[in-house]
Design a protein around this motif. Sequence first.
Motif, PDB file in Angstrom:
ATOM      1  N   ALA A 117      -5.849  -5.808  -9.887  1.00 22.79           N
ATOM      2  CA  ALA A 117      -5.114  -5.530 -10.490  1.00 22.79           C
ATOM      3  C   ALA A 117      -3.704  -4.375 -10.333  1.00 22.79           C
ATOM      4  CB  ALA A 117      -5.543  -4.507 -12.406  1.00 22.79           C
ATOM      5  N   ILE A 118      -3.992  -3.299  -9.367  1.00 27.66           N
ATOM      6  CA  ILE A 118      -3.772  -2.617  -8.303  1.00 27.66           C
ATOM      7  C   ILE A 118      -2.861  -3.231  -7.389  1.00 27.66           C
ATOM      8  CG2 ILE A 118      -4.213  -0.689  -6.794  1.00 27.66           C
ATOM      9  CD1 ILE A 118      -6.069   0.248  -8.188  1.00 27.66           C
ATOM     10  N   ASN A 119      -3.105  -4.843  -7.300  1.00 27.70           N
ATOM     11  CA  ASN A 119      -2.192  -5.334  -5.986  1.00 27.70           C
ATOM     12  C   ASN A 119      -1.597  -6.448  -6.806  1.00 27.70           C
ATOM     13  OD1 ASN A 119      -2.672  -6.818  -3.225  1.00 27.70           O
ATOM     14  ND2 ASN A 119      -2.500  -8.646  -4.746  1.00 27.70           N
ATOM     15  N   GLU A 120      -1.671  -6.408  -8.458  1.00 30.39           N
ATOM     16  CA  GLU A 120      -0.246  -7.126  -8.702  1.00 30.39           C
ATOM     17  C   GLU A 120       0.963  -6.585  -8.727  1.00 30.39           C
ATOM     18  OE1 GLU A 120      -2.199 -11.056 -11.076  1.00 30.39           O
ATOM     19  OE2 GLU A 120      -2.756  -9.631 -12.388  1.00 30.39           O
ATOM     20  N   LYS A 121       0.326  -5.121  -9.489  1.00 33.05           N
ATOM     21  CA  LYS A 121       1.700  -4.628 -10.103  1.00 33.05           C
ATOM     22  C   LYS A 121       1.518  -3.171  -9.618  1.00 33.05           C
ATOM     23  CE  LYS A 121       1.976  -2.222 -14.756  1.00 33.05           C
ATOM     24  NZ  LYS A 121       2.500  -3.009 -15.586  1.00 33.05           N
ATOM     25  N   ILE A 122       1.234  -2.705  -7.994  1.00 31.08           N
ATOM     26  CA  ILE A 122       1.556  -1.902  -7.213  1.00 31.08           C
ATOM     27  C   ILE A 122       1.880  -2.388  -5.572  1.00 31.08           C
ATOM     28  CG2 ILE A 122       1.243   0.154  -6.836  1.00 31.08           C
ATOM     29  CD1 ILE A 122      -0.466   0.728  -8.783  1.00 31.08           C
ATOM     30  N   LEU A 123       1.101  -2.752  -4.969  1.00 33.23           N
ATOM     31  CA  LEU A 123       1.096  -3.083  -4.061  1.00 33.23           C
ATOM     32  C   LEU A 123       2.175  -4.324  -3.474  1.00 33.23           C
ATOM     33  CD1 LEU A 123      -2.769  -3.011  -3.072  1.00 33.23           C
ATOM     34  CD2 LEU A 123      -1.046  -1.626  -2.292  1.00 33.23           C
ATOM     35  N   ASN A 124       2.299  -5.127  -4.576  1.00 29.92           N
ATOM     36  CA  ASN A 124       3.153  -6.330  -4.585  1.00 29.92           C
ATOM     37  C   ASN A 124       4.637  -5.709  -4.625  1.00 29.92           C
ATOM     38  OD1 ASN A 124       1.848  -8.772  -4.082  1.00 29.92           O
ATOM     39  ND2 ASN A 124       1.572  -9.035  -6.231  1.00 29.92           N
ATOM     40  N   VAL A 125       4.600  -4.452  -5.370  1.00 28.98           N
ATOM     41  CA  VAL A 125       5.542  -3.752  -5.248  1.00 28.98           C
ATOM     42  C   VAL A 125       6.145  -3.527  -3.921  1.00 28.98           C
ATOM     43  CG1 VAL A 125       7.746  -2.234  -6.272  1.00 28.98           C
ATOM     44  CG2 VAL A 125       6.428  -4.181  -7.682  1.00 28.98           C
ATOM     45  N   LEU A 126       5.287  -2.420  -3.483  1.00 29.73           N
ATOM     46  CA  LEU A 126       5.486  -2.086  -2.200  1.00 29.73           C
ATOM     47  C   LEU A 126       5.214  -2.569  -0.933  1.00 29.73           C
ATOM     48  CD1 LEU A 126       2.787   1.205  -2.926  1.00 29.73           C
ATOM     49  CD2 LEU A 126       5.922   0.995  -3.347  1.00 29.73           C
ATOM     50  N   ASP A 127       5.091  -4.249  -1.391  1.00 33.72           N
ATOM     51  CA  ASP A 127       5.261  -4.629  -0.396  1.00 33.72           C
ATOM     52  C   ASP A 127       6.473  -6.085   0.159  1.00 33.72           C
ATOM     53  OD1 ASP A 127       4.547  -5.972   2.414  1.00 33.72           O
ATOM     54  OD2 ASP A 127       2.797  -7.365   1.461  1.00 33.72           O
ATOM     55  N   ARG A 128       7.690  -5.539  -1.107  1.00 35.03           N
ATOM     56  CA  ARG A 128       8.470  -6.481  -0.771  1.00 35.03           C
ATOM     57  C   ARG A 128       8.527  -7.173   0.410  1.00 35.03           C
ATOM     58  NH1 ARG A 128      12.170  -4.698  -4.896  1.00 35.03           N
ATOM     59  NH2 ARG A 128      10.744  -4.430  -6.769  1.00 35.03           N
ATOM     60  N   THR A 129       8.487  -7.505   1.555  1.00 34.85           N
ATOM     61  CA  THR A 129       8.671  -8.108   2.794  1.00 34.85           C
ATOM     62  C   THR A 129       7.958  -8.664   2.603  1.00 34.85           C
ATOM     63  OG1 THR A 129       7.922  -6.232   4.091  1.00 34.85           O
ATOM     64  CG2 THR A 129      10.391  -6.257   3.669  1.00 34.85           C
ATOM     65  N   THR A 130       6.057  -8.671   2.150  1.00 29.92           N
ATOM     66  CA  THR A 130       5.347  -9.539   2.196  1.00 29.92           C
ATOM     67  C   THR A 130       4.219  -9.205   3.686  1.00 29.92           C
ATOM     68  OG1 THR A 130       6.367 -11.645   3.380  1.00 29.92           O
ATOM     69  CG2 THR A 130       5.763 -11.053   0.177  1.00 29.92           C
ATOM     70  N   THR A 131       4.236  -8.000   4.290  1.00 30.42           N
ATOM     71  CA  THR A 131       3.737  -7.834   6.070  1.00 30.42           C
ATOM     72  C   THR A 131       2.790  -7.964   5.377  1.00 30.42           C
ATOM     73  OG1 THR A 131       4.430  -5.735   5.775  1.00 30.42           O
ATOM     74  CG2 THR A 131       5.874  -7.101   6.388  1.00 30.42           C
ATOM     75  N   GLY A 132       2.291  -7.394   4.363  1.00 32.35           N
ATOM     76  CA  GLY A 132       0.832  -6.997   4.283  1.00 32.35           C
ATOM     77  C   GLY A 132      -0.110  -5.832   3.926  1.00 32.35           C
ATOM     78  N   ARG A 133       1.520  -4.317   4.773  1.00 32.99           N
ATOM     79  CA  ARG A 133       1.180  -3.073   5.388  1.00 32.99           C
ATOM     80  C   ARG A 133       2.006  -3.083   3.555  1.00 32.99           C
ATOM     81  NH1 ARG A 133       2.315  -2.317  11.208  1.00 32.99           N
ATOM     82  NH2 ARG A 133       4.203  -3.396  10.659  1.00 32.99           N
ATOM     83  N   VAL A 134       1.650  -1.952   3.452  1.00 33.87           N
ATOM     84  CA  VAL A 134       2.124  -0.830   2.163  1.00 33.87           C
ATOM     85  C   VAL A 134       2.124   0.972   2.793  1.00 33.87           C
ATOM     86  CG1 VAL A 134       1.719  -2.466   0.381  1.00 33.87           C
ATOM     87  CG2 VAL A 134       0.266  -0.272   0.712  1.00 33.87           C
ATOM     88  N   ASP A 135       3.233   1.829   2.458  1.00 32.97           N
ATOM     89  CA  ASP A 135       3.780   3.161   1.997  1.00 32.97           C
ATOM     90  C   ASP A 135       2.033   4.330   1.657  1.00 32.97           C
ATOM     91  OD1 ASP A 135       4.185   5.593   2.136  1.00 32.97           O
ATOM     92  OD2 ASP A 135       6.551   5.354   2.684  1.00 32.97           O
ATOM     93  N   ILE A 136       1.302   4.254   2.813  1.00 36.26           N
ATOM     94  CA  ILE A 136       0.407   5.309   2.007  1.00 36.26           C
ATOM     95  C   ILE A 136       0.426   5.781   0.742  1.00 36.26           C
ATOM     96  CG2 ILE A 136      -0.415   6.416   3.782  1.00 36.26           C
ATOM     97  CD1 ILE A 136      -2.623   4.765   1.332  1.00 36.26           C
ATOM     98  N   GLY A 137       1.920   7.161   1.103  1.00 35.16           N
ATOM     99  CA  GLY A 137       1.917   7.962   1.090  1.00 35.16           C
ATOM    100  C   GLY A 137       2.469   7.858  -0.667  1.00 35.16           C
ATOM    101  N   MET A 138       3.756   6.939  -0.341  1.00 30.37           N
ATOM    102  CA  MET A 138       3.936   6.337  -1.929  1.00 30.37           C
ATOM    103  C   MET A 138       2.943   5.921  -2.873  1.00 30.37           C
ATOM    104  SD  MET A 138       6.912   6.597  -3.514  1.00 30.37           S
ATOM    105  CE  MET A 138       8.146   6.967  -1.865  1.00 30.37           C
ATOM    106  N   PHE A 139       2.001   4.860  -2.130  1.00 36.34           N
ATOM    107  CA  PHE A 139       0.909   4.199  -2.849  1.00 36.34           C
ATOM    108  C   PHE A 139       0.068   5.448  -3.901  1.00 36.34           C
ATOM    109  CE2 PHE A 139      -3.126   3.084  -3.605  1.00 36.34           C
ATOM    110  CZ  PHE A 139      -3.061   2.619  -4.473  1.00 36.34           C
ATOM    111  N   LEU A 140       0.081   6.702  -2.968  1.00 36.67           N
ATOM    112  CA  LEU A 140      -0.934   7.803  -3.988  1.00 36.67           C
ATOM    113  C   LEU A 140      -0.574   8.337  -4.466  1.00 36.67           C
ATOM    114  CD1 LEU A 140      -3.560   9.011  -0.294  1.00 36.67           C
ATOM    115  CD2 LEU A 140      -3.748   6.973  -1.748  1.00 36.67           C
TER     116      LEU A 140
END
Length: 834
Positions: free
Chosen positions: A633-656
């Motif tokens: 659920a987190i990946n579909e709703k949040i991580l896919n938005v934060l990882d728009r470029t599909t690099t497999g990496r996200v901004d951890i501060g913004m995520f938290l």
Amino acid sequence: MQSPESRMHKVEKIFKRFDVNGDRCLNREEMAALVIAVNPRVKFSDEQIRAILDEVFKTYADFIEGEKGLSFDGLLRTYDDGAGDVDRDFDALGLDLEDSEEEEISGREGELEAGGNGEGGQLTGTFRNAGAAVSIADERAEIGAARRRQNLGAWATSPGNGIKYEETWRLIEDLDILLRRAEAKIQERKKAREEKKKGVRSIAMEMSGELRDDVTRRGSEELGAEYPSFLKSLVELRQKADASRTTEEAFDAHMAMGRTLTDHRFYEDALFSFQRGTELKPTDVRAHFQLGITFYSLGRFSEARAAYELSLEAAQSSSSHWSTLLPQIHVNLGIAKEGEGMLLSACEHYREAAILNPGNYRALKLLGSALFGVGEYLAAEKALLEAIFLKPDYADAHCDLGSVLHAFGNDERAIAEFQRAIDLKPDHMDALYNLGGLMRDAGRYERAAELYSKVLSIKPLHWQAQLNRGVALLGVGDVEEARKAFKEAFKMTNRVELYDAIIHLKHMQKRPKGLSTVMRKSQENPSRDSGSIGKGGTITAIIPPSAFRRTNAKTTPRQWISSALDFRAFQQQTKLNRCNVMVLTTEILAGQLPLASGESNVGKLMRKADLEKILQRMLPFLGAEVFQASVKAINEKILNVLDRTTTGRVDIGMFLAIIAPLCAGTPDKRKRAVFDILVWRASKGMGAEIPRADAKIYIKLLRLIYMPFQGTSELWEVHDDDEQAHISYSEFLEMFDDPDWAFGLMITIVKLEKVDRIRHSGQICSACSYTIVGPRFKEVRANFSLCSICYSEGKVPADVKQNVYRFTEYLTEADAVKDKLKICGSRGSEDLRS
């Protein structure tokens, strides 16, 4: 003691008894007759017989001669493997040997005892009966070396990895005899327990996996009082292994003992052998690898993962000798991580295994399944199609591909894939269940009920199948059987949603329209549906927002309720509402966040697999399956938005910062945590201000993720002058709480958290006919009530027509009573004045 020749003679007589057509094989009908005849007290159903035969013909496929069936060697192997007791079956059939061998004492009838070292230094553990004793050395002498070695797995003679030393062969031959004697005792104890359980638990329940201890692992519990003697003999064999002349020979002996114990499912005892192997040769890949397999078999997934990681490290640091084992290590490590609920991490290992060995269809299938599990549907479809291309008859891959296609909304292709899986494997429970769901949703209720019944024949305690079978029966008009199915499902799980469904069924009596939707919600995660027909078949009208009015400021606006319900559903889906928000600041203060290599402090990018580890620390109380659903659920709703470029990496501060509002704690604590995280994200320390640009980006992301239907505003566009501007905590709060352009939704969310399980004394929603749980919205003029979902969607009963609808919100029924008393009091005052 019974000689091997006598035992084979008994098997041959049993075989001849049921080889009716004389083709030297037992077909399914002949095998069914054998199973029934040797179990005269058991009343098997047709489904149970089919399941038993499917398992036999699958397990001993190497001994199946086409349509003719199981060969004599195959039947002999079933008895060698402990699948049956030849002596018990021989007696049950009333057969007699033509010679005097029946007078010999069977080792299965004796008592396990461990002696010391006999002549020649051989172990003399014995089974005793009526004063007669036969040593392992004597029994080993009676059995030919070729025959003994056939009892071991193919690993024993594998070039390079098999048994190397003759002393190890002799030790393993003794161990094999000891284990087969122990298995005989286990079968005796199992038979005794089955006799006691008759009338308490059915054979069908045992076959469904409810009583699996006897077939999954063996040891102290199964042998009972016999185990100390068994262990004593085993310790003597271990001591012999340790007394080997060289470290290499001792390692060979312990590894072979561990493999043999594993083959016989004595996993706890095998652990010692493999652990001893890692002590003797700490950098040997095999010892750690086998230790991982054993830990996993015992359900000790974290220890299995650690062992596989050591095996992987050893393989990567050694010569190319272990390069062929690397893909399998990655696969097993991925499976162990799945056991811990770490699907994102597992994906990395399955992907690496597929890269190392492009023909590894199992790695591709596991990769596809794991990707589906985290909501990466496109990548999952690609991996599963590759697995099927390599192995077209891979039933599990077809089933998982069907699930992926259903997630895409391509139900026609999904049905074909589920059916293909069933054609390949008729008892494929997941394919049967999933196809049943598609048939139910398509209105093919009779077919759905049939599929769910097949699932229940395989696993009688599958409450979801029982529940959906009730829905399907209701669809074909069998209300009474549907009610029984719902009650059975309720007994299995005691979920309150099922109780509501039963009450609703009594209220409506018939019409399954929409009932399957609410049933699905009781199993999965609540979500809103739309339409002009209520869940119970009630005709409703959709009223525009302008016609929905509030009687006072305490009544929540309709659009806020809609977003708050979605937010609350996501909270419950991820379980983050059970995590204290202060844990987030603990994570960043600990300073142990594994950032992506080469990244500066600004942005602080992190791999998704590493972020998954943080989530596991935050949610340690979740089981593996629930944690996997949370990450998906987190990946579909949040991580896919934060990882728009599909690099497999996200901004951890913004995520938290984005998940902080989901966590437990007062609104003030949640907002403070957001601010502190944004400060940490922008600097190395916990300062007093954050860049205005960061605050605007955060609020835009917050609305995009949690309020997608309300959109973002140009008010929060980032301008050049924001780069140098910083804001304090009080200024941030003012931005955050803006009801129109930011996240003023927090007030409504907190309200729902407090009351969304409150039940209003059996009050029924006039739009959907279900019991109202959570806030109740009462229309003051027409005197009808709506649940929060129907209120958020603007649904009202079609027969109530008004230009304007005015609602009062009641959080509890006590509030409604107080309000009613106030109204009555004011009316009484008016009567006195008049």
